[in-house]
Write a protein that holds these residues in place. Sequence first.
Motif, PDB file in Angstrom:
ATOM      1  N   GLU A  82       0.824  -1.209   0.000  1.00  0.00           N
ATOM      2  CA  GLU A  82       0.000   0.000   0.000  1.00  0.00           C
ATOM      3  C   GLU A  82       0.856   1.256   0.000  1.00  0.00           C
ATOM      4  OE1 GLU A  82      -2.547   1.665   3.509  1.00  0.00           O
ATOM      5  OE2 GLU A  82      -3.830   0.274   2.363  1.00  0.00           O
ATOM      6  N   ARG A  83       1.977   1.206   0.758  1.00  0.00           N
ATOM      7  CA  ARG A  83       2.808   2.405   0.855  1.00  0.00           C
ATOM      8  C   ARG A  83       4.240   2.000   1.215  1.00  0.00           C
ATOM      9  NH1 ARG A  83       1.716   7.572   4.898  1.00  0.00           N
ATOM     10  NH2 ARG A  83       3.363   8.922   4.072  1.00  0.00           N
ATOM     11  N   VAL A  84       5.210   2.702   0.606  1.00  0.00           N
ATOM     12  CA  VAL A  84       6.629   2.493   0.916  1.00  0.00           C
ATOM     13  C   VAL A  84       7.135   3.749   1.613  1.00  0.00           C
ATOM     14  CG1 VAL A  84       8.925   2.051  -0.017  1.00  0.00           C
ATOM     15  CG2 VAL A  84       6.930   0.981  -1.074  1.00  0.00           C
ATOM     16  N   HIS A  85       7.750   3.568   2.783  1.00  0.00           N
ATOM     17  CA  HIS A  85       8.133   4.715   3.613  1.00  0.00           C
ATOM     18  C   HIS A  85       9.624   5.059   3.537  1.00  0.00           C
ATOM     19  CE1 HIS A  85       4.198   4.437   5.633  1.00  0.00           C
ATOM     20  NE2 HIS A  85       4.397   3.120   5.637  1.00  0.00           N
ATOM     21  N   PHE A  86      10.384   4.477   2.621  1.00  0.00           N
ATOM     22  CA  PHE A  86      11.831   4.727   2.599  1.00  0.00           C
ATOM     23  C   PHE A  86      12.321   4.794   1.162  1.00  0.00           C
ATOM     24  CE2 PHE A  86      11.542   0.199   2.026  1.00  0.00           C
ATOM     25  CZ  PHE A  86      12.615  -0.134   1.221  1.00  0.00           C
ATOM     26  N   ASP A  87      13.547   5.307   1.037  1.00  0.00           N
ATOM     27  CA  ASP A  87      14.256   5.300  -0.240  1.00  0.00           C
ATOM     28  C   ASP A  87      15.555   4.504  -0.083  1.00  0.00           C
ATOM     29  OD1 ASP A  87      12.491   6.839  -1.787  1.00  0.00           O
ATOM     30  OD2 ASP A  87      13.249   8.692  -0.875  1.00  0.00           O
ATOM     31  N   SER A  88      16.106   4.091  -1.180  1.00  0.00           N
ATOM     32  CA  SER A  88      17.348   3.319  -1.148  1.00  0.00           C
ATOM     33  C   SER A  88      18.449   4.118  -0.453  1.00  0.00           C
ATOM     34  CB  SER A  88      17.791   2.965  -2.572  1.00  0.00           C
ATOM     35  OG  SER A  88      16.796   2.204  -3.229  1.00  0.00           O
ATOM     36  N   GLY A  89      19.170   3.445   0.451  1.00  0.00           N
ATOM     37  CA  GLY A  89      20.296   4.072   1.129  1.00  0.00           C
ATOM     38  C   GLY A  89      19.931   4.882   2.345  1.00  0.00           C
ATOM     39  N   ASP A  90      18.671   4.910   2.741  1.00  0.00           N
ATOM     40  CA  ASP A  90      18.267   5.686   3.916  1.00  0.00           C
ATOM     41  C   ASP A  90      18.857   5.100   5.195  1.00  0.00           C
ATOM     42  OD1 ASP A  90      16.859   7.458   2.447  1.00  0.00           O
ATOM     43  OD2 ASP A  90      14.863   6.817   3.080  1.00  0.00           O
ATOM     44  N   LEU A  91      19.167   6.005   6.116  1.00  0.00           N
ATOM     45  CA  LEU A  91      19.571   5.608   7.462  1.00  0.00           C
ATOM     46  C   LEU A  91      18.332   5.665   8.340  1.00  0.00           C
ATOM     47  CD1 LEU A  91      21.914   4.936   9.421  1.00  0.00           C
ATOM     48  CD2 LEU A  91      22.162   7.391   9.807  1.00  0.00           C
ATOM     49  N   VAL A  92      17.912   4.530   8.889  1.00  0.00           N
ATOM     50  CA  VAL A  92      16.653   4.450   9.628  1.00  0.00           C
ATOM     51  C   VAL A  92      16.919   4.049  11.070  1.00  0.00           C
ATOM     52  CG1 VAL A  92      15.294   3.900   7.584  1.00  0.00           C
ATOM     53  CG2 VAL A  92      16.298   2.049   8.927  1.00  0.00           C
ATOM     54  N   ALA A  93      15.984   4.422  11.944  1.00  0.00           N
ATOM     55  CA  ALA A  93      16.057   4.052  13.359  1.00  0.00           C
ATOM     56  C   ALA A  93      15.377   2.710  13.570  1.00  0.00           C
ATOM     57  CB  ALA A  93      15.400   5.129  14.214  1.00  0.00           C
ATOM     58  N   ALA A  94      15.632   2.125  14.719  1.00  0.00           N
ATOM     59  CA  ALA A  94      14.990   0.855  15.048  1.00  0.00           C
ATOM     60  C   ALA A  94      13.484   1.044  15.148  1.00  0.00           C
ATOM     61  CB  ALA A  94      15.551   0.321  16.367  1.00  0.00           C
ATOM     62  N   ASP A  95      12.721   0.096  14.629  1.00  0.00           N
ATOM     63  CA  ASP A  95      11.260   0.063  14.653  1.00  0.00           C
ATOM     64  C   ASP A  95      10.623   1.088  13.721  1.00  0.00           C
ATOM     65  OD1 ASP A  95       9.108  -1.448  15.711  1.00  0.00           O
ATOM     66  OD2 ASP A  95       8.508   0.267  16.932  1.00  0.00           O
ATOM     67  N   ALA A  96      11.426   1.703  12.856  1.00  0.00           N
ATOM     68  CA  ALA A  96      10.847   2.652  11.891  1.00  0.00           C
ATOM     69  C   ALA A  96      10.039   1.879  10.848  1.00  0.00           C
ATOM     70  CB  ALA A  96      11.953   3.443  11.212  1.00  0.00           C
ATOM     71  N   PRO A  97       8.830   2.391  10.463  1.00  0.00           N
ATOM     72  CA  PRO A  97       8.025   1.697   9.441  1.00  0.00           C
ATOM     73  C   PRO A  97       8.699   1.791   8.078  1.00  0.00           C
ATOM     74  CG  PRO A  97       7.035   3.800  10.011  1.00  0.00           C
ATOM     75  CD  PRO A  97       8.168   3.610  10.963  1.00  0.00           C
ATOM     76  N   LEU A  98       8.741   0.671   7.376  1.00  0.00           N
ATOM     77  CA  LEU A  98       9.357   0.632   6.056  1.00  0.00           C
ATOM     78  C   LEU A  98       8.317   0.475   4.958  1.00  0.00           C
ATOM     79  CD1 LEU A  98      12.394  -1.702   6.857  1.00  0.00           C
ATOM     80  CD2 LEU A  98      12.301   0.797   6.936  1.00  0.00           C
ATOM     81  N   VAL A  99       7.388  -0.458   5.152  1.00  0.00           N
ATOM     82  CA  VAL A  99       6.362  -0.733   4.142  1.00  0.00           C
ATOM     83  C   VAL A  99       5.043  -1.004   4.856  1.00  0.00           C
ATOM     84  CG1 VAL A  99       5.590  -2.334   2.352  1.00  0.00           C
ATOM     85  CG2 VAL A  99       7.988  -1.622   2.433  1.00  0.00           C
ATOM     86  N   THR A 100       3.965  -0.442   4.314  1.00  0.00           N
ATOM     87  CA  THR A 100       2.621  -0.744   4.812  1.00  0.00           C
ATOM     88  C   THR A 100       1.886  -1.544   3.750  1.00  0.00           C
ATOM     89  OG1 THR A 100       2.529   1.286   6.132  1.00  0.00           O
ATOM     90  CG2 THR A 100       0.429   0.218   5.609  1.00  0.00           C
ATOM     91  N   LEU A 101       1.335  -2.692   4.166  1.00  0.00           N
ATOM     92  CA  LEU A 101       0.583  -3.553   3.255  1.00  0.00           C
ATOM     93  C   LEU A 101      -0.913  -3.299   3.421  1.00  0.00           C
ATOM     94  CD1 LEU A 101       2.519  -6.899   3.806  1.00  0.00           C
ATOM     95  CD2 LEU A 101       2.963  -5.111   2.112  1.00  0.00           C
ATOM     96  N   SER A 102      -1.652  -3.583   2.377  1.00  0.00           N
ATOM     97  CA  SER A 102      -3.109  -3.413   2.431  1.00  0.00           C
ATOM     98  C   SER A 102      -3.692  -4.350   3.484  1.00  0.00           C
ATOM     99  CB  SER A 102      -3.721  -3.717   1.061  1.00  0.00           C
ATOM    100  OG  SER A 102      -5.113  -3.632   1.124  1.00  0.00           O
ATOM    101  N   GLY A 103      -4.704  -3.826   4.276  1.00  0.00           N
ATOM    102  CA  GLY A 103      -5.310  -4.634   5.326  1.00  0.00           C
ATOM    103  C   GLY A 103      -6.767  -4.299   5.546  1.00  0.00           C
ATOM    104  N   GLN A 104      -7.515  -4.021   4.490  1.00  0.00           N
ATOM    105  CA  GLN A 104      -8.920  -3.639   4.618  1.00  0.00           C
ATOM    106  C   GLN A 104      -9.755  -4.757   5.236  1.00  0.00           C
ATOM    107  OE1 GLN A 104     -10.240  -2.381   0.750  1.00  0.00           O
ATOM    108  NE2 GLN A 104      -8.876  -0.587   0.681  1.00  0.00           N
ATOM    109  N   GLN A 105      -9.527  -5.978   4.798  1.00  0.00           N
ATOM    110  CA  GLN A 105     -10.307  -7.083   5.357  1.00  0.00           C
ATOM    111  C   GLN A 105     -10.010  -7.257   6.846  1.00  0.00           C
ATOM    112  OE1 GLN A 105      -9.402 -10.554   3.042  1.00  0.00           O
ATOM    113  NE2 GLN A 105     -10.554  -9.857   1.243  1.00  0.00           N
ATOM    114  N   GLN A 106      -8.787  -7.082   7.227  1.00  0.00           N
ATOM    115  CA  GLN A 106      -8.421  -7.244   8.629  1.00  0.00           C
ATOM    116  C   GLN A 106      -9.023  -6.132   9.490  1.00  0.00           C
ATOM    117  OE1 GLN A 106      -6.330  -7.797   6.069  1.00  0.00           O
ATOM    118  NE2 GLN A 106      -6.357 -10.013   6.419  1.00  0.00           N
ATOM    119  N   HIS A 107      -9.099  -4.926   8.949  1.00  0.00           N
ATOM    120  CA  HIS A 107      -9.710  -3.829   9.705  1.00  0.00           C
ATOM    121  C   HIS A 107     -11.198  -4.113   9.934  1.00  0.00           C
ATOM    122  CE1 HIS A 107      -6.434  -1.008  10.135  1.00  0.00           C
ATOM    123  NE2 HIS A 107      -6.106  -1.162   8.856  1.00  0.00           N
ATOM    124  N   ALA A 108     -11.878  -4.612   8.912  1.00  0.00           N
ATOM    125  CA  ALA A 108     -13.305  -4.940   9.069  1.00  0.00           C
ATOM    126  C   ALA A 108     -13.485  -6.077  10.075  1.00  0.00           C
ATOM    127  CB  ALA A 108     -13.898  -5.332   7.719  1.00  0.00           C
TER     128      ALA A 108
END
Length: 367
Positions: A82-108
Amino acid sequence: MPEVPAPISSPSLRACCAIVLALALAACGAEGDAGGQGGPSPVVVTTATVAVQPFNDRIRALGTVQARESVEVTAKVSEVVERVHFDSGDLVAADAPLVTLSGQQQHAALAAARATANEADSMLKRQQELAAQQLIARATLDTQRATRDSALGQVRQIEANLQDRVIRAPFAGVLGIRQVSPGALITPGTVIATLDDLSSVYVDFPVPEAHLSHVAEGQRITGTSTAWQDRGFEGVVSNVGSRVDPTSRAFSVRADFANPERLLRPGMLMQIELERAERDALMVPEIAVVQVGRESFVYRVRPDDTVEQVVVGIGSRARGLAEIIGGIEPGDRIVVDGTGKLRDGSPIVEAGPGVVDTDEAGGPGEG
């Protein structure tokens, strides 16, 4: 009558005898000279007296750089990105979100589960009031409590599934090249990106078992890489392997390197130099050692100025010096220069005697 020769006068006889005697003496002199030139001529060499001297050398090995923490970020479920939260070569912190997947059925499903859990909880509270008045059986109250707990468990399960649809960095580090895009369908095991903690790295390298007693945790080492030929990297031995490989007769050593500039990357080849502690050793110039097949020997000078071949054991080598571990003793005089013309028993003539000096011969240092 036949003619009788005239007798030779005395002066003539004396002259002939003198000529014959001179020729005989000349022949004897020539034979004497020839006999003097028949033996081997002495070989002009340079010798030195060997002595025990302070010496330190280095153990060299090759190893591959590894990140302190390294992982390939993957998904646990099959879902659409659903969404990508980073670019190649990024320096990220621990537990930072990287990718969000679709979850409409799970929300319902989560909304329905929460409603069921709330209803079960309300029913349990009403039955608790009735049980306090002894209007319902205790078994009925226990059944309703189990129903409420089951509904809450269903809620937590769906929430966990939703968390799996947000892929996070397990530790702080540098991300590699991004492998996914929004809208892509990924499955468990699909690599999203690599993540490496490059704040420090380590190198594992093999060391021959003969050096086992010379390697210990805490020793300082130096590493070099072809990528950064103009600088060395200081490290420290963090672990010495507990086993010796029976095939290679080597044990594994791990060294840690601080990497604040992130110059060292996983997979790089690094040459390791580990300096051994200074010790006393019997050192000779390498040019004094003659190698024939697998044997090494030197020419030791006898008191009568002839030489003998002596088989020696060679230890470490360092900048023009060879460590002798058997065959000769301190105080022995050996041939340093001119060994190419020598044979066992050859006579020699000293060109310039001296004492083996590590400063003149190259000194102890890198092997």
